[in-house]
Enzyme design. Sequence first.
Site, PDB file in Angstrom:
ATOM      1  N   THR A  40       0.815  -1.217   0.000  1.00 46.43           N
ATOM      2  CA  THR A  40       0.000   0.000   0.000  1.00 46.43           C
ATOM      3  C   THR A  40       0.852   1.272   0.000  1.00 46.43           C
ATOM      4  O   THR A  40       0.337   2.366  -0.203  1.00 46.43           O
ATOM      5  CB  THR A  40      -0.936   0.020   1.213  1.00 46.43           C
ATOM      6  N   HIS A  45       6.217   0.095   7.764  1.00 44.81           N
ATOM      7  CA  HIS A  45       6.393   0.906   8.968  1.00 44.81           C
ATOM      8  C   HIS A  45       6.542  -0.020  10.174  1.00 44.81           C
ATOM      9  O   HIS A  45       6.505  -1.252  10.035  1.00 44.81           O
ATOM     10  CB  HIS A  45       5.231   1.889   9.146  1.00 44.81           C
ATOM     11  N   HIS A  48       4.613  -3.195  10.940  1.00 44.48           N
ATOM     12  CA  HIS A  48       4.917  -4.434  10.222  1.00 44.48           C
ATOM     13  C   HIS A  48       6.046  -5.228  10.884  1.00 44.48           C
ATOM     14  O   HIS A  48       6.261  -6.395  10.550  1.00 44.48           O
ATOM     15  CB  HIS A  48       5.334  -4.133   8.778  1.00 44.48           C
ATOM     16  N   LYS A  82     -11.398  -3.137   8.467  1.00 51.28           N
ATOM     17  CA  LYS A  82     -11.180  -1.754   8.054  1.00 51.28           C
ATOM     18  C   LYS A  82     -12.520  -1.024   8.051  1.00 51.28           C
ATOM     19  O   LYS A  82     -13.559  -1.595   7.729  1.00 51.28           O
ATOM     20  CB  LYS A  82     -10.570  -1.690   6.654  1.00 51.28           C
ATOM     21  N   ARG A  86     -10.252   0.558   0.848  1.00 48.56           N
ATOM     22  CA  ARG A  86      -8.979   1.192   0.531  1.00 48.56           C
ATOM     23  C   ARG A  86      -9.044   1.907  -0.813  1.00 48.56           C
ATOM     24  O   ARG A  86      -9.798   1.513  -1.693  1.00 48.56           O
ATOM     25  CB  ARG A  86      -7.866   0.136   0.457  1.00 48.56           C
ATOM     26  N   GLN A 167      -6.483 -14.727  -1.152  1.00 49.81           N
ATOM     27  CA  GLN A 167      -5.435 -15.048  -0.177  1.00 49.81           C
ATOM     28  C   GLN A 167      -5.415 -16.552   0.086  1.00 49.81           C
ATOM     29  O   GLN A 167      -4.350 -17.140   0.277  1.00 49.81           O
ATOM     30  CB  GLN A 167      -5.645 -14.279   1.129  1.00 49.81           C
ATOM     31  N   ASP A 188      -6.093 -10.245  13.297  1.00 51.50           N
ATOM     32  CA  ASP A 188      -7.115  -9.812  12.343  1.00 51.50           C
ATOM     33  C   ASP A 188      -7.072 -10.629  11.048  1.00 51.50           C
ATOM     34  O   ASP A 188      -7.918 -10.454  10.174  1.00 51.50           O
ATOM     35  CB  ASP A 188      -6.970  -8.325  12.034  1.00 51.50           C
ATOM     36  N   LYS A 226      -3.296   0.876  17.923  1.00 51.04           N
ATOM     37  CA  LYS A 226      -2.244   0.067  17.318  1.00 51.04           C
ATOM     38  C   LYS A 226      -0.884   0.715  17.502  1.00 51.04           C
ATOM     39  O   LYS A 226      -0.719   1.920  17.343  1.00 51.04           O
ATOM     40  CB  LYS A 226      -2.506  -0.134  15.818  1.00 51.04           C
ATOM     41  N   LYS A 229       1.208   4.057  15.623  1.00 47.47           N
ATOM     42  CA  LYS A 229       0.401   5.199  15.205  1.00 47.47           C
ATOM     43  C   LYS A 229       0.746   6.388  16.102  1.00 47.47           C
ATOM     44  O   LYS A 229       0.592   6.329  17.316  1.00 47.47           O
ATOM     45  CB  LYS A 229      -1.089   4.880  15.325  1.00 47.47           C
ATOM     46  N   THR A 230       1.231   7.470  15.514  1.00 50.14           N
ATOM     47  CA  THR A 230       1.594   8.654  16.281  1.00 50.14           C
ATOM     48  C   THR A 230       0.880   9.869  15.715  1.00 50.14           C
ATOM     49  O   THR A 230       0.312   9.826  14.626  1.00 50.14           O
ATOM     50  CB  THR A 230       3.119   8.909  16.218  1.00 50.14           C
TER      51      THR A 230
END
Length: 414
Positions: A40, A45, A48, A82, A86, A167, A188, A226, A229-230
Amino acid sequence: MKHILDELKDRSLLKQFTNENKINLAQESGAGVYCGFDPTADSLHIGHLIQIINLKRFGEFGFAPIAIIGGGTGMIGDPSFKAQERKLLSLDEVDQNVKAIAHQIKKLVPDVEIVNNGEWLNTMSLVDFLRDIGKDFNLAYLLAKENIASRIEKGLSITEFSYTMLQGYDFFKLYTNSNCHVQIGGSDQWGNITSGIDYIASKLGREESKACGITMNLLTKKDGVKFGKTESGAIWLDASKTSEYEFYQFFVNQEDEELEKLFNFLTTLSIEEIKIILEEHQKEPFKRVGQKKLAQVITTWVHGESGYQKALQVTEAFFNGNLNQLEQSDLKAIANALPQSQAHLLTNIVEFLVQSAIASSNREARELIRDKAITIMNKNDFTEEDLIDKSFISFDQTIIVKKGKRKYFSVKCS
Protein backbone atom coordinates in the site's frame (compact mmCIF):
# COMPACT_ATOMS: atom_id res chain seq x y z
CA MET A 1 13.87 -29.18 20.55
CA LYS A 2 11.76 -26.28 21.74
CA HIS A 3 8.66 -25.95 19.62
CA ILE A 4 7.71 -22.59 18.14
CA LEU A 5 4.30 -22.58 19.83
CA ASP A 6 5.98 -22.76 23.24
CA GLU A 7 8.22 -19.85 22.29
CA LEU A 8 5.24 -17.79 21.17
CA LYS A 9 3.37 -18.61 24.39
CA ASP A 10 6.39 -17.63 26.51
CA ARG A 11 6.44 -14.26 24.77
CA SER A 12 2.65 -13.75 25.09
CA LEU A 13 2.55 -13.57 21.31
CA LEU A 14 0.27 -16.51 20.56
CA LYS A 15 -3.38 -15.74 19.82
CA GLN A 16 -4.82 -18.71 17.87
CA PHE A 17 -3.59 -21.77 16.00
CA THR A 18 -5.30 -24.49 14.00
CA ASN A 19 -3.47 -27.76 14.68
CA GLU A 20 -0.56 -28.15 17.10
CA ASN A 21 0.56 -31.51 15.69
CA LYS A 22 0.75 -30.19 12.12
CA ILE A 23 2.66 -27.10 13.28
CA ASN A 24 5.18 -29.22 15.16
CA LEU A 25 5.61 -31.53 12.17
CA ALA A 26 6.14 -28.52 9.91
CA GLN A 27 8.90 -27.29 12.21
CA GLU A 28 10.58 -30.69 12.42
CA SER A 29 10.55 -31.11 8.64
CA GLY A 30 11.77 -27.56 7.91
CA ALA A 31 8.63 -26.66 5.97
CA GLY A 32 7.89 -23.16 4.79
CA VAL A 33 6.09 -20.51 6.82
CA TYR A 34 4.70 -17.42 5.17
CA CYS A 35 3.31 -14.03 5.98
CA GLY A 36 1.76 -11.57 3.55
CA PHE A 37 2.46 -7.87 3.05
CA ASP A 38 0.21 -5.56 1.05
CA PRO A 39 2.14 -2.98 -1.01
CA THR A 40 0.00 0.00 0.00
CA ALA A 41 3.09 2.26 0.22
CA ASP A 42 6.70 2.23 -0.91
CA SER A 43 7.89 1.48 2.62
CA LEU A 44 6.78 -0.67 5.51
CA HIS A 45 6.39 0.91 8.97
CA ILE A 46 7.04 -0.29 12.49
CA GLY A 47 3.58 -1.84 12.69
CA HIS A 48 4.92 -4.43 10.22
CA LEU A 49 7.96 -5.24 12.35
CA ILE A 50 6.12 -7.80 14.45
CA GLN A 51 5.47 -10.04 11.43
CA ILE A 52 8.92 -9.44 9.93
CA ILE A 53 10.60 -10.40 13.21
CA ASN A 54 8.31 -13.44 13.38
CA LEU A 55 9.57 -14.62 10.00
CA LYS A 56 13.09 -14.24 11.40
CA ARG A 57 12.02 -16.01 14.61
CA PHE A 58 10.45 -18.93 12.75
CA GLY A 59 13.59 -19.21 10.64
CA GLU A 60 15.67 -19.59 13.80
CA PHE A 61 13.33 -22.42 14.85
CA GLY A 62 13.92 -24.40 11.67
CA PHE A 63 11.21 -23.17 9.32
CA ALA A 64 11.89 -21.77 5.84
CA PRO A 65 10.57 -18.18 5.93
CA ILE A 66 8.60 -16.85 2.96
CA ALA A 67 7.30 -13.30 2.51
CA ILE A 68 4.54 -12.93 -0.04
CA ILE A 69 4.08 -9.39 -1.34
CA GLY A 70 0.66 -8.68 -2.80
CA GLY A 71 1.39 -7.51 -6.30
CA GLY A 72 -2.00 -9.05 -7.13
CA THR A 73 -4.02 -8.71 -3.92
CA GLY A 74 -2.56 -5.23 -3.43
CA MET A 75 -4.60 -4.16 -6.43
CA ILE A 76 -7.70 -4.89 -4.33
CA GLY A 77 -6.93 -4.34 -0.64
CA ASP A 78 -7.73 -6.43 2.42
CA PRO A 79 -11.08 -5.38 3.96
CA SER A 80 -10.41 -7.15 7.28
CA PHE A 81 -11.72 -4.94 10.10
CA LYS A 82 -11.18 -1.75 8.05
CA ALA A 83 -13.74 1.03 8.47
CA GLN A 84 -13.89 1.73 4.75
CA GLU A 85 -12.59 0.54 1.43
CA ARG A 86 -8.98 1.19 0.53
CA LYS A 87 -8.06 3.58 -2.26
CA LEU A 88 -7.13 1.54 -5.32
CA LEU A 89 -3.57 1.95 -6.58
CA SER A 90 -2.43 1.84 -10.18
CA LEU A 91 -0.42 -1.11 -11.48
CA ASP A 92 2.70 1.08 -11.71
CA GLU A 93 2.28 2.24 -8.11
CA VAL A 94 1.85 -1.33 -6.89
CA ASP A 95 4.90 -2.53 -8.86
CA GLN A 96 7.04 0.26 -7.42
CA ASN A 97 5.86 -0.50 -3.89
CA VAL A 98 6.46 -4.25 -4.34
CA LYS A 99 10.10 -3.67 -5.32
CA ALA A 100 10.74 -1.29 -2.40
CA ILE A 101 9.12 -3.57 0.18
CA ALA A 102 10.90 -6.66 -1.15
CA HIS A 103 14.23 -4.87 -0.69
CA GLN A 104 13.34 -3.88 2.89
CA ILE A 105 12.24 -7.37 3.95
CA LYS A 106 15.28 -9.05 2.36
CA LYS A 107 17.54 -6.68 4.26
CA LEU A 108 15.87 -7.52 7.58
CA VAL A 109 15.52 -11.29 7.01
CA PRO A 110 18.32 -12.25 4.58
CA ASP A 111 17.31 -15.91 4.21
CA VAL A 112 13.67 -15.12 3.41
CA GLU A 113 12.17 -16.17 0.07
CA ILE A 114 10.32 -13.27 -1.54
CA VAL A 115 7.26 -14.12 -3.63
CA ASN A 116 4.95 -11.79 -5.57
CA ASN A 117 1.41 -13.16 -5.90
CA GLY A 118 0.95 -11.00 -8.98
CA GLU A 119 2.83 -13.77 -10.80
CA TRP A 120 -0.29 -15.96 -10.74
CA LEU A 121 -3.14 -13.60 -9.91
CA ASN A 122 -2.48 -10.89 -12.50
CA THR A 123 -2.63 -13.35 -15.38
CA MET A 124 -5.79 -15.11 -14.19
CA SER A 125 -9.02 -14.45 -16.10
CA LEU A 126 -12.33 -13.85 -14.37
CA VAL A 127 -13.64 -17.17 -15.67
CA ASP A 128 -10.56 -18.97 -14.33
CA PHE A 129 -11.12 -17.36 -10.93
CA LEU A 130 -14.78 -18.36 -10.80
CA ARG A 131 -14.14 -21.95 -11.96
CA ASP A 132 -10.90 -22.72 -10.09
CA ILE A 133 -11.31 -20.71 -6.88
CA GLY A 134 -14.83 -19.38 -6.42
CA LYS A 135 -16.32 -22.85 -6.93
CA ASP A 136 -14.71 -24.05 -3.69
CA PHE A 137 -16.01 -21.24 -1.45
CA ASN A 138 -19.53 -21.38 -0.07
CA LEU A 139 -21.26 -18.00 0.28
CA ALA A 140 -22.64 -18.78 3.76
CA TYR A 141 -19.13 -19.82 4.85
CA LEU A 142 -17.66 -16.48 3.77
CA LEU A 143 -20.46 -14.34 5.22
CA ALA A 144 -19.98 -16.01 8.59
CA LYS A 145 -16.36 -14.87 8.81
CA GLU A 146 -15.93 -12.01 11.26
CA ASN A 147 -13.56 -10.05 9.04
CA ILE A 148 -16.22 -9.98 6.32
CA ALA A 149 -19.32 -9.76 8.53
CA SER A 150 -17.90 -6.70 10.31
CA ARG A 151 -17.93 -4.80 7.03
CA ILE A 152 -21.28 -5.90 5.57
CA GLU A 153 -23.36 -3.17 7.24
CA LYS A 154 -20.81 -0.44 6.46
CA GLY A 155 -20.51 -1.51 2.86
CA LEU A 156 -18.38 -4.14 1.17
CA SER A 157 -17.80 -4.30 -2.57
CA ILE A 158 -17.53 -7.52 -4.54
CA THR A 159 -13.92 -6.50 -5.15
CA GLU A 160 -12.95 -6.57 -1.47
CA PHE A 161 -15.28 -9.50 -0.80
CA SER A 162 -13.10 -11.59 -3.11
CA TYR A 163 -9.91 -10.82 -1.16
CA THR A 164 -10.12 -13.72 1.30
CA MET A 165 -10.56 -16.18 -1.60
CA LEU A 166 -7.48 -14.81 -3.36
CA GLN A 167 -5.44 -15.05 -0.18
CA GLY A 168 -6.65 -18.62 0.26
CA TYR A 169 -5.43 -19.35 -3.26
CA ASP A 170 -2.04 -17.81 -2.40
CA PHE A 171 -1.64 -20.31 0.42
CA PHE A 172 -2.53 -23.15 -1.96
CA LYS A 173 0.09 -21.98 -4.50
CA LEU A 174 2.80 -21.73 -1.84
CA TYR A 175 1.75 -25.09 -0.38
CA THR A 176 2.06 -26.87 -3.73
CA ASN A 177 5.07 -24.95 -5.14
CA SER A 178 7.18 -24.01 -2.11
CA ASN A 179 6.47 -26.72 0.50
CA CYS A 180 4.84 -24.02 2.66
CA HIS A 181 2.66 -25.57 5.36
CA VAL A 182 2.14 -22.67 7.76
CA GLN A 183 0.64 -19.21 7.37
CA ILE A 184 1.10 -16.63 10.13
CA GLY A 185 -0.41 -13.20 10.67
CA GLY A 186 -1.95 -10.81 13.15
CA SER A 187 -5.14 -11.78 14.95
CA ASP A 188 -7.11 -9.81 12.34
CA GLN A 189 -5.96 -12.36 9.72
CA TRP A 190 -7.61 -15.41 11.29
CA GLY A 191 -10.47 -15.44 8.79
CA ASN A 192 -8.15 -15.18 5.79
CA ILE A 193 -5.77 -17.82 7.14
CA THR A 194 -8.51 -20.37 7.82
CA SER A 195 -9.95 -19.71 4.36
CA GLY A 196 -6.64 -20.85 2.87
CA ILE A 197 -6.46 -23.93 5.06
CA ASP A 198 -10.01 -24.93 4.14
CA TYR A 199 -9.34 -24.28 0.44
CA ILE A 200 -6.27 -26.54 0.50
CA ALA A 201 -8.30 -29.20 2.31
CA SER A 202 -11.00 -28.99 -0.38
CA LYS A 203 -8.37 -29.62 -3.04
CA LEU A 204 -6.23 -32.26 -1.32
CA GLY A 205 -8.46 -33.72 1.37
CA ARG A 206 -8.49 -32.65 5.01
CA GLU A 207 -6.57 -35.68 6.30
CA GLU A 208 -3.89 -35.40 3.60
CA SER A 209 -3.42 -31.64 4.01
CA LYS A 210 -0.56 -30.46 6.20
CA ALA A 211 -1.68 -26.84 6.06
CA CYS A 212 -2.01 -24.99 9.36
CA GLY A 213 -2.08 -21.45 10.67
CA ILE A 214 -1.06 -19.27 13.59
CA THR A 215 -2.14 -15.77 14.55
CA MET A 216 -0.34 -13.41 16.91
CA ASN A 217 -1.68 -10.88 19.35
CA LEU A 218 -1.71 -7.42 17.87
CA LEU A 219 0.80 -5.03 19.36
CA THR A 220 -1.22 -2.24 20.91
CA LYS A 221 -0.55 0.52 23.40
CA LYS A 222 -2.30 0.56 26.77
CA ASP A 223 -5.10 2.70 25.33
CA GLY A 224 -5.80 0.04 22.69
CA VAL A 225 -4.40 2.04 19.76
CA LYS A 226 -2.24 0.07 17.32
CA PHE A 227 1.46 0.37 18.03
CA GLY A 228 3.25 2.74 15.68
CA LYS A 229 0.40 5.20 15.20
CA THR A 230 1.59 8.65 16.28
CA GLU A 231 0.26 12.19 16.00
CA SER A 232 2.87 12.92 13.34
CA GLY A 233 1.98 9.78 11.36
CA ALA A 234 3.55 6.39 10.80
CA ILE A 235 7.12 5.55 11.84
CA TRP A 236 8.52 4.26 8.54
CA LEU A 237 11.38 1.80 8.05
CA ASP A 238 12.72 3.91 5.17
CA ALA A 239 15.23 6.43 6.57
CA SER A 240 14.21 9.00 3.94
CA LYS A 241 10.68 8.99 5.41
CA THR A 242 11.58 8.58 9.10
CA SER A 243 15.17 9.40 10.01
CA GLU A 244 17.34 7.11 12.10
CA TYR A 245 17.15 9.71 14.87
CA GLU A 246 13.34 9.81 14.88
CA PHE A 247 13.20 6.03 14.70
CA TYR A 248 15.58 5.63 17.64
CA GLN A 249 13.81 8.29 19.71
CA PHE A 250 10.45 6.60 19.17
CA PHE A 251 11.66 3.58 21.12
CA VAL A 252 13.64 5.59 23.69
CA ASN A 253 10.40 7.40 24.57
CA GLN A 254 8.33 4.28 25.26
CA GLU A 255 6.79 3.89 28.73
CA ASP A 256 8.34 1.55 31.30
CA GLU A 257 5.24 -0.66 31.42
CA GLU A 258 5.51 -1.32 27.66
CA LEU A 259 9.11 -2.56 27.72
CA GLU A 260 8.61 -6.26 28.41
CA LYS A 261 5.99 -6.58 25.68
CA LEU A 262 8.11 -4.68 23.16
CA PHE A 263 11.18 -6.80 23.86
CA ASN A 264 9.11 -9.99 23.57
CA PHE A 265 7.27 -8.97 20.42
CA LEU A 266 9.91 -7.06 18.45
CA THR A 267 13.24 -8.74 19.23
CA THR A 268 14.72 -12.23 19.15
CA LEU A 269 16.52 -11.70 22.45
CA SER A 270 15.90 -14.70 24.68
CA ILE A 271 13.47 -14.56 27.59
CA GLU A 272 16.48 -14.79 29.91
CA GLU A 273 18.26 -11.88 28.23
CA ILE A 274 15.14 -9.75 28.42
CA LYS A 275 14.74 -10.55 32.12
CA ILE A 276 18.30 -9.40 32.84
CA ILE A 277 17.78 -6.13 30.95
CA LEU A 278 14.52 -5.38 32.77
CA GLU A 279 16.07 -6.17 36.17
CA GLU A 280 18.91 -3.74 35.39
CA HIS A 281 16.36 -1.14 34.26
CA GLN A 282 14.36 -1.42 37.48
CA LYS A 283 17.39 -0.49 39.60
CA GLU A 284 17.44 3.06 38.19
CA PRO A 285 14.44 3.57 35.89
CA PHE A 286 15.27 7.25 35.36
CA LYS A 287 18.35 6.22 33.34
CA ARG A 288 16.03 4.50 30.82
CA VAL A 289 18.40 1.55 30.42
CA GLY A 290 15.59 -0.62 29.06
CA GLN A 291 14.41 1.92 26.51
CA LYS A 292 17.93 2.59 25.28
CA LYS A 293 18.66 -1.10 24.87
CA LEU A 294 15.36 -1.65 23.05
CA ALA A 295 16.09 1.28 20.75
CA GLN A 296 19.63 0.03 20.13
CA VAL A 297 18.53 -3.50 19.20
CA ILE A 298 15.72 -2.46 16.86
CA THR A 299 17.50 0.53 15.28
CA THR A 300 20.60 -1.59 14.60
CA TRP A 301 18.43 -4.32 13.07
CA VAL A 302 16.53 -1.93 10.79
CA HIS A 303 19.21 0.68 9.98
CA GLY A 304 22.45 -1.16 10.70
CA GLU A 305 25.22 -0.20 13.10
CA SER A 306 25.94 2.96 11.10
CA GLY A 307 22.30 4.05 11.39
CA TYR A 308 22.33 3.43 15.14
CA GLN A 309 25.56 5.45 15.55
CA LYS A 310 24.08 8.29 13.50
CA ALA A 311 21.01 8.30 15.75
CA LEU A 312 23.27 8.51 18.81
CA GLN A 313 25.30 11.35 17.26
CA VAL A 314 22.20 13.41 16.52
CA THR A 315 20.76 12.64 19.96
CA GLU A 316 23.96 13.81 21.67
CA ALA A 317 24.14 17.00 19.62
CA PHE A 318 20.48 17.68 20.27
CA PHE A 319 20.68 17.39 24.03
CA ASN A 320 24.05 19.12 24.34
CA GLY A 321 22.94 22.04 22.19
CA ASN A 322 25.62 21.51 19.53
CA LEU A 323 23.21 21.58 16.58
CA ASN A 324 25.57 23.66 14.42
CA GLN A 325 27.83 20.62 14.12
CA LEU A 326 25.12 18.63 12.32
CA GLU A 327 24.45 18.35 8.61
CA GLN A 328 21.23 19.83 7.19
CA SER A 329 19.71 16.36 6.74
CA ASP A 330 20.17 15.74 10.46
CA LEU A 331 18.73 19.14 11.34
CA LYS A 332 15.68 18.31 9.25
CA ALA A 333 15.30 15.05 11.14
CA ILE A 334 15.42 16.92 14.43
CA ALA A 335 12.94 19.54 13.21
CA ASN A 336 10.42 16.85 12.27
CA ALA A 337 10.46 15.61 15.85
CA LEU A 338 10.00 19.04 17.44
CA PRO A 339 6.92 21.15 18.22
CA GLN A 340 6.33 23.13 15.03
CA SER A 341 4.96 26.62 14.50
CA GLN A 342 5.19 29.59 12.13
CA ALA A 343 6.42 33.18 12.26
CA HIS A 344 7.53 36.02 10.01
CA LEU A 345 11.04 37.04 9.14
CA LEU A 346 12.13 40.63 9.74
CA THR A 347 10.15 40.91 12.96
CA ASN A 348 11.90 41.75 16.20
CA ILE A 349 12.70 38.85 18.45
CA VAL A 350 9.89 39.63 20.91
CA GLU A 351 7.26 39.44 18.18
CA PHE A 352 8.96 36.35 16.74
CA LEU A 353 8.77 34.48 20.06
CA VAL A 354 5.09 35.34 20.51
CA GLN A 355 4.12 34.52 16.89
CA SER A 356 5.79 31.12 17.16
CA ALA A 357 4.12 30.40 20.55
CA ILE A 358 7.52 29.95 22.18
CA ALA A 359 6.48 32.75 24.51
CA SER A 360 2.87 33.26 25.59
CA SER A 361 3.15 37.06 25.80
CA ASN A 362 5.44 39.99 25.12
CA ARG A 363 6.25 40.08 28.80
CA GLU A 364 7.41 36.44 28.85
CA ALA A 365 9.40 37.01 25.65
CA ARG A 366 11.25 39.94 27.22
CA GLU A 367 11.97 37.88 30.34
CA LEU A 368 13.38 35.04 28.23
CA ILE A 369 15.62 37.49 26.35
CA ARG A 370 16.74 39.18 29.59
CA ASP A 371 17.60 35.81 31.16
CA LYS A 372 19.41 34.68 28.00
CA ALA A 373 17.08 31.67 27.90
CA ILE A 374 16.62 31.80 24.11
CA THR A 375 19.34 30.36 21.86
CA ILE A 376 19.35 30.57 18.05
CA MET A 377 22.42 29.46 16.10
CA ASN A 378 24.36 29.31 19.39
CA LYS A 379 23.55 32.96 20.03
CA ASN A 380 21.62 34.01 23.13
CA ASP A 381 22.73 37.61 23.65
CA PHE A 382 19.77 39.45 22.13
CA THR A 383 18.15 42.83 22.56
CA GLU A 384 14.39 43.23 22.24
CA GLU A 385 14.78 45.13 18.97
CA ASP A 386 17.00 42.59 17.20
CA LEU A 387 15.42 41.46 13.92
CA ILE A 388 15.06 37.84 12.95
CA ASP A 389 16.52 37.64 9.44
CA LYS A 390 17.95 35.00 7.11
CA SER A 391 21.14 34.73 9.17
CA PHE A 392 19.09 32.77 11.74
CA ILE A 393 17.82 30.19 9.24
CA SER A 394 18.90 26.62 9.99
CA PHE A 395 17.57 25.17 6.71
CA ASP A 396 14.68 25.66 4.25
CA GLN A 397 13.26 28.82 5.87
CA THR A 398 13.24 26.96 9.19
CA ILE A 399 14.72 28.19 12.47
CA ILE A 400 15.46 25.84 15.35
CA VAL A 401 15.06 27.65 18.68
CA LYS A 402 16.23 26.47 22.07
CA LYS A 403 14.29 27.65 25.12
CA GLY A 404 16.00 27.10 28.46
CA LYS A 405 18.20 24.02 28.75
CA ARG A 406 16.07 21.34 27.13
CA LYS A 407 13.11 22.68 25.11
CA TYR A 408 13.46 23.02 21.35
CA PHE A 409 11.10 24.38 18.71
CA SER A 410 10.99 24.29 14.92
CA VAL A 411 9.72 27.54 13.40
CA LYS A 412 8.86 27.84 9.70
CA CYS A 413 9.37 31.42 8.57
CA SER A 414 7.74 33.37 5.77
